[in-house]
Scaffold this motif. Structure first.
Motif, PDB file in Angstrom:
ATOM      1  N   LYS A 158       0.829  -1.208   0.000  1.00  0.00           N
ATOM      2  CA  LYS A 158       0.000   0.000   0.000  1.00  0.00           C
ATOM      3  C   LYS A 158       0.866   1.262   0.000  1.00  0.00           C
ATOM      4  CE  LYS A 158      -4.058  -2.032   2.226  1.00  0.00           C
ATOM      5  NZ  LYS A 158      -4.892  -1.884   1.006  1.00  0.00           N
ATOM      6  N   ILE A 159       1.956   1.216   0.755  1.00  0.00           N
ATOM      7  CA  ILE A 159       2.848   2.372   0.812  1.00  0.00           C
ATOM      8  C   ILE A 159       3.449   2.670  -0.555  1.00  0.00           C
ATOM      9  CG2 ILE A 159       5.055   3.181   1.759  1.00  0.00           C
ATOM     10  CD1 ILE A 159       4.379   1.659   4.324  1.00  0.00           C
ATOM     11  N   HIS A 160       3.648   1.635  -1.364  1.00  0.00           N
ATOM     12  CA  HIS A 160       4.328   1.803  -2.658  1.00  0.00           C
ATOM     13  C   HIS A 160       3.368   1.989  -3.829  1.00  0.00           C
ATOM     14  CE1 HIS A 160       7.685   0.306  -0.269  1.00  0.00           C
ATOM     15  NE2 HIS A 160       8.494   0.730  -1.217  1.00  0.00           N
ATOM     16  N   GLU A 161       2.084   2.099  -3.551  1.00  0.00           N
ATOM     17  CA  GLU A 161       1.140   2.304  -4.652  1.00  0.00           C
ATOM     18  C   GLU A 161       1.469   3.595  -5.395  1.00  0.00           C
ATOM     19  OE1 GLU A 161      -2.755   2.192  -2.984  1.00  0.00           O
ATOM     20  OE2 GLU A 161      -2.769   0.009  -2.730  1.00  0.00           O
ATOM     21  N   GLY A 162       1.568   3.501  -6.720  1.00  0.00           N
ATOM     22  CA  GLY A 162       1.854   4.670  -7.548  1.00  0.00           C
ATOM     23  C   GLY A 162       3.317   5.005  -7.695  1.00  0.00           C
ATOM     24  N   LEU A 163       4.199   4.278  -6.992  1.00  0.00           N
ATOM     25  CA  LEU A 163       5.637   4.546  -7.098  1.00  0.00           C
ATOM     26  C   LEU A 163       6.253   3.727  -8.229  1.00  0.00           C
ATOM     27  CD1 LEU A 163       6.679   4.601  -3.321  1.00  0.00           C
ATOM     28  CD2 LEU A 163       6.170   6.548  -4.826  1.00  0.00           C
ATOM     29  N   GLU A 164       7.214   4.324  -8.900  1.00  0.00           N
ATOM     30  CA  GLU A 164       7.875   3.667 -10.029  1.00  0.00           C
ATOM     31  C   GLU A 164       9.004   2.770  -9.523  1.00  0.00           C
ATOM     32  OE1 GLU A 164      10.391   4.909 -14.087  1.00  0.00           O
ATOM     33  OE2 GLU A 164       9.460   6.433 -12.806  1.00  0.00           O
ATOM     34  N   ASP A 165       9.118   1.606 -10.119  1.00  0.00           N
ATOM     35  CA  ASP A 165      10.181   0.684  -9.721  1.00  0.00           C
ATOM     36  C   ASP A 165      11.542   1.189 -10.205  1.00  0.00           C
ATOM     37  OD1 ASP A 165      11.395  -1.548  -8.632  1.00  0.00           O
ATOM     38  OD2 ASP A 165      11.130  -2.760 -10.445  1.00  0.00           O
ATOM     39  N   LYS A 166      12.570   0.891  -9.445  1.00  0.00           N
ATOM     40  CA  LYS A 166      13.942   1.212  -9.824  1.00  0.00           C
ATOM     41  C   LYS A 166      14.869   0.337  -8.999  1.00  0.00           C
ATOM     42  CE  LYS A 166      14.019   5.163  -6.629  1.00  0.00           C
ATOM     43  NZ  LYS A 166      14.267   6.631  -6.491  1.00  0.00           N
ATOM     44  N   ALA A 167      16.139   0.395  -9.281  1.00  0.00           N
ATOM     45  CA  ALA A 167      17.102  -0.410  -8.528  1.00  0.00           C
ATOM     46  C   ALA A 167      17.247   0.133  -7.107  1.00  0.00           C
ATOM     47  CB  ALA A 167      18.444  -0.411  -9.229  1.00  0.00           C
ATOM     48  N   ILE A 168      17.440  -0.760  -6.161  1.00  0.00           N
ATOM     49  CA  ILE A 168      17.653  -0.321  -4.775  1.00  0.00           C
ATOM     50  C   ILE A 168      18.960   0.452  -4.681  1.00  0.00           C
ATOM     51  CG2 ILE A 168      18.047  -1.109  -2.405  1.00  0.00           C
ATOM     52  CD1 ILE A 168      16.145  -3.437  -2.992  1.00  0.00           C
ATOM     53  N   ILE A 169      20.014  -0.078  -5.269  1.00  0.00           N
ATOM     54  CA  ILE A 169      21.272   0.662  -5.422  1.00  0.00           C
ATOM     55  C   ILE A 169      21.510   0.787  -6.919  1.00  0.00           C
ATOM     56  CG2 ILE A 169      23.764   0.683  -5.040  1.00  0.00           C
ATOM     57  CD1 ILE A 169      23.353  -0.798  -2.467  1.00  0.00           C
ATOM     58  N   ASP A 170      21.314   1.976  -7.429  1.00  0.00           N
ATOM     59  CA  ASP A 170      21.409   2.211  -8.872  1.00  0.00           C
ATOM     60  C   ASP A 170      22.868   2.435  -9.271  1.00  0.00           C
ATOM     61  OD1 ASP A 170      20.855   2.624 -11.493  1.00  0.00           O
ATOM     62  OD2 ASP A 170      20.004   4.637 -11.236  1.00  0.00           O
ATOM     63  N   ALA A 171      23.555   1.338  -9.537  1.00  0.00           N
ATOM     64  CA  ALA A 171      24.971   1.419  -9.906  1.00  0.00           C
ATOM     65  C   ALA A 171      25.326   0.232 -10.790  1.00  0.00           C
ATOM     66  CB  ALA A 171      25.866   1.447  -8.674  1.00  0.00           C
ATOM     67  N   ASP A 172      26.203   0.459 -11.735  1.00  0.00           N
ATOM     68  CA  ASP A 172      26.733  -0.627 -12.553  1.00  0.00           C
ATOM     69  C   ASP A 172      27.737  -1.383 -11.696  1.00  0.00           C
ATOM     70  OD1 ASP A 172      27.960  -2.316 -14.320  1.00  0.00           O
ATOM     71  OD2 ASP A 172      28.684  -0.762 -15.684  1.00  0.00           O
ATOM     72  N   PRO A 173      27.498  -2.670 -11.424  1.00  0.00           N
ATOM     73  CA  PRO A 173      28.402  -3.401 -10.531  1.00  0.00           C
ATOM     74  C   PRO A 173      29.854  -3.408 -11.006  1.00  0.00           C
ATOM     75  CG  PRO A 173      26.906  -4.892 -11.685  1.00  0.00           C
ATOM     76  CD  PRO A 173      26.400  -3.517 -11.913  1.00  0.00           C
ATOM     77  N   THR A 174      30.072  -3.368 -12.312  1.00  0.00           N
ATOM     78  CA  THR A 174      31.455  -3.367 -12.804  1.00  0.00           C
ATOM     79  C   THR A 174      32.162  -2.066 -12.437  1.00  0.00           C
ATOM     80  OG1 THR A 174      30.759  -2.560 -14.989  1.00  0.00           O
ATOM     81  CG2 THR A 174      30.904  -4.937 -14.693  1.00  0.00           C
ATOM     82  N   SER A 175      31.385  -0.984 -12.338  1.00  0.00           N
ATOM     83  CA  SER A 175      31.996   0.298 -11.948  1.00  0.00           C
ATOM     84  C   SER A 175      32.400   0.299 -10.478  1.00  0.00           C
ATOM     85  CB  SER A 175      31.025   1.451 -12.224  1.00  0.00           C
ATOM     86  OG  SER A 175      29.922   1.410 -11.319  1.00  0.00           O
ATOM     87  N   LEU A 176      31.847  -0.656  -9.716  1.00  0.00           N
ATOM     88  CA  LEU A 176      32.188  -0.778  -8.295  1.00  0.00           C
ATOM     89  C   LEU A 176      33.332  -1.758  -8.074  1.00  0.00           C
ATOM     90  CD1 LEU A 176      28.565  -0.970  -6.817  1.00  0.00           C
ATOM     91  CD2 LEU A 176      29.991   1.056  -7.130  1.00  0.00           C
ATOM     92  N   GLY A 177      33.911  -2.242  -9.179  1.00  0.00           N
ATOM     93  CA  GLY A 177      35.013  -3.198  -9.052  1.00  0.00           C
ATOM     94  C   GLY A 177      34.555  -4.621  -8.865  1.00  0.00           C
ATOM     95  N   LEU A 178      33.336  -4.944  -9.346  1.00  0.00           N
ATOM     96  CA  LEU A 178      32.793  -6.293  -9.192  1.00  0.00           C
ATOM     97  C   LEU A 178      32.849  -7.055 -10.512  1.00  0.00           C
ATOM     98  CD1 LEU A 178      29.623  -5.485  -7.053  1.00  0.00           C
ATOM     99  CD2 LEU A 178      31.843  -6.281  -6.242  1.00  0.00           C
ATOM    100  N   VAL A 179      33.034  -8.354 -10.416  1.00  0.00           N
ATOM    101  CA  VAL A 179      33.014  -9.230 -11.585  1.00  0.00           C
ATOM    102  C   VAL A 179      32.118 -10.419 -11.283  1.00  0.00           C
ATOM    103  CG1 VAL A 179      35.301  -8.604 -12.458  1.00  0.00           C
ATOM    104  CG2 VAL A 179      35.087 -10.449 -10.779  1.00  0.00           C
ATOM    105  N   LYS A 180      31.536 -10.984 -12.333  1.00  0.00           N
ATOM    106  CA  LYS A 180      30.638 -12.127 -12.161  1.00  0.00           C
ATOM    107  C   LYS A 180      31.396 -13.409 -12.470  1.00  0.00           C
ATOM    108  CE  LYS A 180      26.300 -11.593 -13.256  1.00  0.00           C
ATOM    109  NZ  LYS A 180      25.018 -11.453 -14.008  1.00  0.00           N
ATOM    110  N   ARG A 181      31.225 -14.393 -11.598  1.00  0.00           N
ATOM    111  CA  ARG A 181      31.875 -15.682 -11.783  1.00  0.00           C
ATOM    112  C   ARG A 181      30.871 -16.811 -11.463  1.00  0.00           C
ATOM    113  NH1 ARG A 181      34.907 -12.887 -14.000  1.00  0.00           N
ATOM    114  NH2 ARG A 181      37.136 -12.510 -13.600  1.00  0.00           N
TER     115      ARG A 181
END
Length: 378
Positions: A158-181
């Motif tokens: 109910k609190i989120h009715e009408g709110l637009e979805d987005k990332a909780i932390i809006d960041a490119d993980p590679t820009s944070l020094g992260l890699v996927k394995r």
């Protein structure tokens, strides 16, 4: 993150399992630290305090304790893991339609109480369900996922009715020094094809800090084609309906699992094998099927005879005098090719090389005998 030391159990396991006495507001502050890219913000019950003339007496943004607790990359990975917990884990009943939700369920021993702590791109909220006195229990079978998560979802939706979805932390993980394995969940190392053969512990793909990402491949999983006729490594001549791929997990003395009682080890890893051998040594120690073979020799017998023949020819070349160079070179090439084939278990590869070495060696012996006869004037 706002929790006083006397609220934290001195044992690490207790903290990890959630047995420390944190209040819901402290838990909310901790989770908001994660959602806020690793920066703690002291929870306050006001935004501003004004006097009768509208002057700001207190401003929460000015007096609030704010400091960094985690690197942003650490916070991003925590959010990523807890998003999975809501998507496919114990927190699925906290899902909000068209809104990203991350969180973690909690269930106290003996159903004393249950918990859900969750976050969205906009808010963090924690929910505890229980009695004032721990002696009073919830109904048997209660869990954070079944009782706390749905309640959390009910008011947060109910609190989120009408709110637009987005990332909780809006960041490119590679820009944070992260890699996927893609890693083996048993060893924590890079997954191999053998890891994929373990139906109970399939490889998972995760994010890592570049400097912390595994670089070595799993040396615990081994998958072998086993013939049921002898419970041995299958050869190419074993009937397909007798052959199946069997996955083993090698548990070595330097692994903490090595000291687990079988009752617990085999419950978690039914295919576990305690061993001090390397992967190659373990495979070499396994018996090869001698029941099925093409011709008069089994693959095991053929390999033994091949090794004996190689030794016989080598000894002959090392002691005989006057061996023609071209015949010596041919035999040495034969030996090299046969040794390569012997590293595997393909009968059709070993047998012709064995026959060639046998024939070429026989030809040399005949030539040497003729040479001796000619030298004696016979």
């Amino acid at each position: 993150m706002g929790a006083t030391e006397n609220k934290v159990n001195v044992d690490g396991a207790g903290l990890a399992l959630g047995t420390s006495g944190f209040t819901p507001i402290q838990m909310a502050a901790a989770y908001s630290t994660i959602a806020n890219k690793g920066v703690y913000q002291e929870p306050l019950s006001f935004t501003k305090v004004l006097d009768a003339e509208g002057n700001v007496i207190l401003d929460a943004d000015e007096v609030r304790d704010t400091h960094r607790v985690f690197q942003e990359s650490t916070a991003w990975m925590l959010v990523d893991m807890m998003t999975d917990a809501v998507k496919t884990g114990t927190g699925t009943k906290a899902k909000i339609t068209d809104m990203t939700v991350a969180g973690k369920t909690g269930t106290n021993s003996d159903y004393a109480s249950v918990y859900f702590a969750g976050m969205t791109p906009y808010y963090v909220s924690t929910l505890w369900v229980g009695h004032d006195y721990p002696i009073n229990k919830l109904k048997k079978g209660s869990s954070g996922g079944n009782e706390a998560a749905p309640l959390w979802q009910a008011y947060m939706a109910k609190i989120h009715e009408g709110l637009e979805d987005k990332a909780i932390i809006d960041a490119d993980p590679t820009s944070l020094g992260l890699v996927k394995r893609t890693i083996c969940p048993v060893s924590g190392l890079l997954a191999t094809d053998a890891c994929k053969g373990d139906e109970d512990h399939k490889p998972v793909t995760e994010w890592f800090l570049v400097e912390k990402a595994p670089t070595a491949y799993c040396d615990m999983h081994v998958t072998l084609s086993i013939c049921s006729a002898e419970n041995a490594i299958a050869t190419e001549f074993c009937p397909p309906d007798s052959v199946s791929d069997v996955s083993y997990v090698l548990i070595r003395p330097d692994n903490p699992l090595y000291n687990f009682d079988d009752e617990y080890l085999l419950k978690a890893l039914p295919n576990a094998v305690r061993t001090e051998l390397t992967t190659d040594e373990f495979i070499a120690s396994m018996k090869t099927c001698t029941v099925h073979a093409d011709g008069s020799l089994s693959i095991f017998e053929l390999k033994t005879k091949s090794q004996d023949l190689i030794q016989q020819v080598t000894d002959y070349l090392n002691t005989a005098n006057g061996v023609p160079q071209d015949m010596s070179d041919t035999l040495k090439d034969d030996i090299s090719a046969l040794q390569v084939a012997l590293s595997g278990y393909q009968y059709s590869e070993i047998e012709p090389l064995f026959e060639k070495l046998t024939n070429d060696f026989s030809a040399l012996q005949n030539a040497m005998a003729q040479q001796t006869q000619d030298g004696n004037g016979g």
